[in-house]
Design a protein around this motif. Sequence first.
Motif, short mmCIF file in Angstrom:
data_model
loop_
_atom_site.label_atom_id
_atom_site.label_comp_id
_atom_site.label_asym_id
_atom_site.label_seq_id
_atom_site.Cartn_x
_atom_site.Cartn_y
_atom_site.Cartn_z
N ALA A 44 10.56 16.81 82.29
CA ALA A 44 9.78 16.68 81.06
C ALA A 44 8.66 15.66 81.19
N ASN A 45 8.88 14.58 81.89
CA ASN A 45 7.87 13.53 82.01
C ASN A 45 7.66 13.22 83.49
N LEU A 46 6.52 13.70 84.01
CA LEU A 46 6.24 13.57 85.43
C LEU A 46 5.64 12.22 85.80
N ASP A 47 4.89 11.62 84.90
CA ASP A 47 4.19 10.38 85.20
C ASP A 47 4.99 9.16 84.79
N GLU A 48 4.74 8.04 85.49
CA GLU A 48 5.44 6.80 85.17
C GLU A 48 5.18 6.39 83.72
N LYS A 49 3.94 6.53 83.28
CA LYS A 49 3.61 6.27 81.87
C LYS A 49 3.72 7.61 81.14
N CYS A 50 4.92 7.91 80.71
CA CYS A 50 5.21 9.24 80.18
C CYS A 50 4.64 9.45 78.78
N THR A 51 4.61 10.70 78.38
CA THR A 51 4.14 11.08 77.05
C THR A 51 5.30 11.28 76.08
N ALA A 52 6.49 10.83 76.47
CA ALA A 52 7.70 10.94 75.65
C ALA A 52 8.02 12.39 75.29
N GLU A 53 7.83 13.28 76.28
CA GLU A 53 8.18 14.68 76.09
C GLU A 53 9.70 14.80 76.11
N PHE A 54 10.23 15.79 75.41
CA PHE A 54 11.67 15.96 75.31
C PHE A 54 12.10 17.29 75.90
N ILE A 55 13.40 17.43 76.11
CA ILE A 55 13.99 18.69 76.54
C ILE A 55 14.80 19.22 75.37
N LYS A 56 14.49 20.45 74.98
CA LYS A 56 15.15 21.08 73.83
C LYS A 56 16.12 22.15 74.33
N VAL A 57 17.35 22.09 73.84
CA VAL A 57 18.36 23.10 74.17
C VAL A 57 18.77 23.78 72.87
N SER A 58 18.71 25.11 72.84
CA SER A 58 19.09 25.89 71.66
C SER A 58 20.19 26.86 72.05
N VAL A 59 21.29 26.80 71.33
CA VAL A 59 22.43 27.68 71.61
C VAL A 59 22.41 28.84 70.62
N ALA A 60 22.64 30.06 71.12
CA ALA A 60 22.69 31.25 70.27
C ALA A 60 23.86 31.12 69.28
N PRO A 61 23.73 31.68 68.10
CA PRO A 61 24.81 31.59 67.11
C PRO A 61 26.16 32.07 67.62
N ASP A 62 26.17 33.07 68.51
CA ASP A 62 27.45 33.56 69.03
C ASP A 62 27.96 32.74 70.23
N GLY A 63 27.17 31.77 70.67
CA GLY A 63 27.58 30.90 71.77
C GLY A 63 27.55 31.54 73.14
N LYS A 64 27.02 32.76 73.25
CA LYS A 64 27.05 33.47 74.52
C LYS A 64 25.85 33.18 75.41
N SER A 65 24.84 32.51 74.86
CA SER A 65 23.67 32.16 75.65
C SER A 65 23.00 30.93 75.05
N TYR A 66 22.08 30.37 75.81
CA TYR A 66 21.30 29.24 75.33
C TYR A 66 19.97 29.21 76.05
N THR A 67 19.01 28.54 75.47
CA THR A 67 17.70 28.38 76.08
C THR A 67 17.40 26.90 76.24
N VAL A 68 16.62 26.59 77.26
CA VAL A 68 16.18 25.23 77.52
C VAL A 68 14.67 25.28 77.66
N GLN A 69 14.00 24.30 77.08
CA GLN A 69 12.55 24.22 77.22
C GLN A 69 12.10 22.78 77.16
N ILE A 70 10.96 22.52 77.76
CA ILE A 70 10.37 21.18 77.71
C ILE A 70 9.40 21.16 76.54
N GLY A 71 9.63 20.23 75.62
CA GLY A 71 8.76 20.09 74.46
C GLY A 71 8.91 21.26 73.50
N GLU A 72 8.14 21.19 72.46
CA GLU A 72 8.20 22.22 71.41
C GLU A 72 7.59 23.54 71.86
N HIS A 73 6.63 23.49 72.79
CA HIS A 73 5.90 24.70 73.17
C HIS A 73 6.07 25.10 74.63
#
Length: 82
Positions: A44-73
């Motif tokens: 999420a943050n490659l540089d020493e002076k980071c931009t405070a980017e986050f990692i978002k994990v979303s789990v499907a309602p049925d729990g059978k899958s999930y997605t991971v992404q860096i930042g909102e977009h």
Amino acid sequence: GPTKGCHPDVTRTLRSLPTIKDIWQLHRNINCPPEMNTSRDKIANLDEKCTAEFIKVSVAPDGKSYTVQIGEHGKQVSYMTR
């Protein structure tokens, strides 16, 4: 932060586990050689002076899958649960 994580023993162990598909990091460790960090597209943050980017994990309602992404977009990567 940018100086934590990537201990060689932990990194080797995680990479040796067949059930771990990808490793995601909040920060690139600037004190480690590049091969000890995960791939750049999963840090999420490659540089020493980071931009405070986050990692978002979303789990499907049925729990059978999930997605991971860096930042909102960031590109979503989908995984199936066991």
